[in-house]
Design an enzyme around this catalytic site. Structure first.
Site, PDB file in Angstrom:
ATOM      1  NE  ARG A 141       0.550  -7.394   0.822  1.00 45.57           N
ATOM      2  CZ  ARG A 141      -0.501  -6.772   1.352  1.00 45.57           C
ATOM      3  NH1 ARG A 141      -1.447  -6.291   0.558  1.00 45.57           N
ATOM      4  NH2 ARG A 141      -0.600  -6.631   2.650  1.00 45.57           N
ATOM      5  CG  ASP A 180      -1.771  -1.246   1.323  1.00 42.54           C
ATOM      6  OD1 ASP A 180      -2.049  -1.863   0.285  1.00 42.54           O
ATOM      7  OD2 ASP A 180      -2.140  -1.617   2.459  1.00 42.54           O
ATOM      8  CD  GLU A 226      -8.507  -3.405  -1.879  1.00 39.29           C
ATOM      9  OE1 GLU A 226      -9.233  -3.538  -0.889  1.00 39.29           O
ATOM     10  OE2 GLU A 226      -7.456  -4.061  -2.059  1.00 39.29           O
ATOM     11  CG  ASN A 247     -22.206  -8.790  -0.355  1.00 42.69           C
ATOM     12  OD1 ASN A 247     -21.100  -8.943  -0.873  1.00 42.69           O
ATOM     13  ND2 ASN A 247     -23.233  -8.304  -1.030  1.00 42.69           N
ATOM     14  CG  HIS A 257      -3.031   0.011  -2.209  1.00 51.92           C
ATOM     15  ND1 HIS A 257      -4.137  -0.241  -1.437  1.00 51.92           N
ATOM     16  CD2 HIS A 257      -2.603   1.248  -1.856  1.00 51.92           C
ATOM     17  CE1 HIS A 257      -4.358   0.814  -0.633  1.00 51.92           C
ATOM     18  NE2 HIS A 257      -3.440   1.723  -0.886  1.00 51.92           N
TER      19      HIS A 257
END
Length: 344
Positions: free
Chosen positions: A310, A39, A214, A175, A280
């Site tokens: 990552r 991020d 996102e 959900n 991201h």
């Protein structure tokens, strides 16, 4: 009579020839990944790059004048939330902005339960964001969309300021579909009016794992055309990727119909380049202002998920004739590429 020091010590007075010293070699390239992390976010001001990434428990701030040397910068912890609070756990995706003469950090956090994640704001009136005091301004939210919220960012257009974020409207947390919302800002820590849902997962490439839109970031071209770049699909899959929406010229950012959504992803995995789940992202310009760069995270091997493997990568990109960005493909790890223009 003055006797030279060399003669008094019994040494020859013949001068010793100087050995030429070669200047240090200037390294003009770098390779990805830059360092571990996820991020990434970059803000530029007065020749300095301010960098943040997800830490989990606090907010760290890196500063550098050369993004290719980011890993050599020593981060400073600028904020650690008090234990036990509603913003004390799962501190994700901080972003730094300079607004109205003050610094602001927008970040995601909760109390430890996933459903409690919200977006929050910190304010610092110091000229240097690595100094001074960061004041907790509380949660930033729309009364019409006060539910699970992450990945807040700021976008300015037509003299107005807007806040974009990712939200999950199902209060039961059954959900898990994540959408992107926008609301006009009254000030840097308050939203005005209702939230507009700009995009939701529609295409198969947005639904790997489960439906996710996102990490919104708005990129404005030199001819003032705005593109919303977002991350699609669950970050735990290799198929996490970037999607794009373009705002029509003169369009209202709060009106969904004024945005055109691309039916295909604009940045995807490249197994042959050791790039899995790229996404991201953030954007910055080279030190001399002539180049545009994207910085993002990815995994170096398959099935590594949303975890500590990552790593952070960056590469130059260009714009198409219509003003939309062309990111190309993720650059291979280990490949030597030219540093941003103007780096010293």
């Amino acid at each position: 009579m003055i006797i030279s020091a060399s003669l008094s010590c019994g040494k020859s007075s013949t001068p010793t020839p100087e050995v030429p010293v070669n200047p240090p070699t200037t390294v003009s390239t770098f390779s990805n990944p830059l360092m571990n992390g996820a991020d990434p976010s970059v803000f530029q001001k007065d020749g300095v790059y301010y960098y943040l990434q997800t830490n989990g428990s606090s907010i760290n701030l890196w500063t550098t004048t050369a993004m290719s040397k980011l890993s050599s910068s020593i981060p400073k912890t600028v904020y650690a939330p008090p234990a036990g609070g509603q913003n004390s756990r799962n501190v994700w995706a901080p972003e730094l902005f300079y607004l109205d003469g003050k610094w602001y950090i927008y970040y995601t956090a909760g109390n430890g339960a996933d459903i409690s994640q919200r977006t929050w704001v910190l304010e610092n009136s110091s000229a240097d964001p690595t100094t001074g005091t960061w004041v907790d301004k509380g949660k930033i939210f729309s009364t019409s969309a006060d539910f699970w919220a992450i990945d807040g960012t700021v976008f300015e257009s037509g003299g107005s300021r807007y806040f974009l974020w990712c939200g999950r409207p199902d209060l039961t947390n059954v959900n898990l579909t994540q959408n992107i919302y926008i609301s006009k800002m009254t000030n840097p820590y308050t939203l005005e009016g209702v939230a507009t849902k700009l995009t939701e997962p529609e295409f198969s490439w947005e639904k790997n794992g489960f439906g996710v839109n996102e990490g919104p970031e708005v990129l404005v071209s030199s001819d003032n055309k705005a593109s919303l770049i977002y991350s699609a699909s669950f970050c735990g899959t290799d198929d996490y990727a970037l999607g794009m929406m373009n705002l029509k010229v003169g369009g209202n950012p709060l009106v969904k119909a004024d945005w055109t959504k691309s039916t295909q992803p604009v940045f995807t995995k490249q197994p042959q380049s050791n790039a899995f789940g790229p996404g991201h992202n953030s954007f910055f310009k080279s030190p001399d202002g002539t180049e545009n760069w994207i910085i993002y995270h990815a995994n170096s091997a398959t099935n590594q998920g949303c975890a500590d493997q990552r790593n952070i990568r960056m590469q130059k990109f260009t714009f198409n004739a219509d003003g939309s960005p062309n990111f190309g493909q993720p650059v291979a790890t280990g490949l030597q590429i030219a540093k941003p223009s103007g780096e010293k």
